[in-house]
Scaffold this motif. Structure first.
Motif: not given
Length: 52
Positions: A1-14
């Motif tokens: 599930m860690w990849f969902l956190e990575v995706i969420a952080v990437g979306v927020v940064l974008a």
């Protein structure tokens, strides 16, 4: 599930990056508008009747 956190952080940064770019463009347009207004009034010279 860690990849969902990575995706969420990437979306927020974008989103933050896109918002910053749009705000920067808005400030640049405002700066250009103010410079044109100053030039129409005769620049920033001391002989300018609007500046005194």
């Amino acid at each position: 599930m860690w990849f969902l956190e990575v995706i969420a952080v990437g979306v927020v940064l974008a989103i933050v990056f896109v918002g910053g770019v749009l705000q920067g463009e808005s400030q640049e347009r405002e700066h250009q508008r103010n410079m044109r207004r100053l030039e129409r009034m005769g620049g920033m010279s001391n002989e300018n009747k609007y500046w005194r």
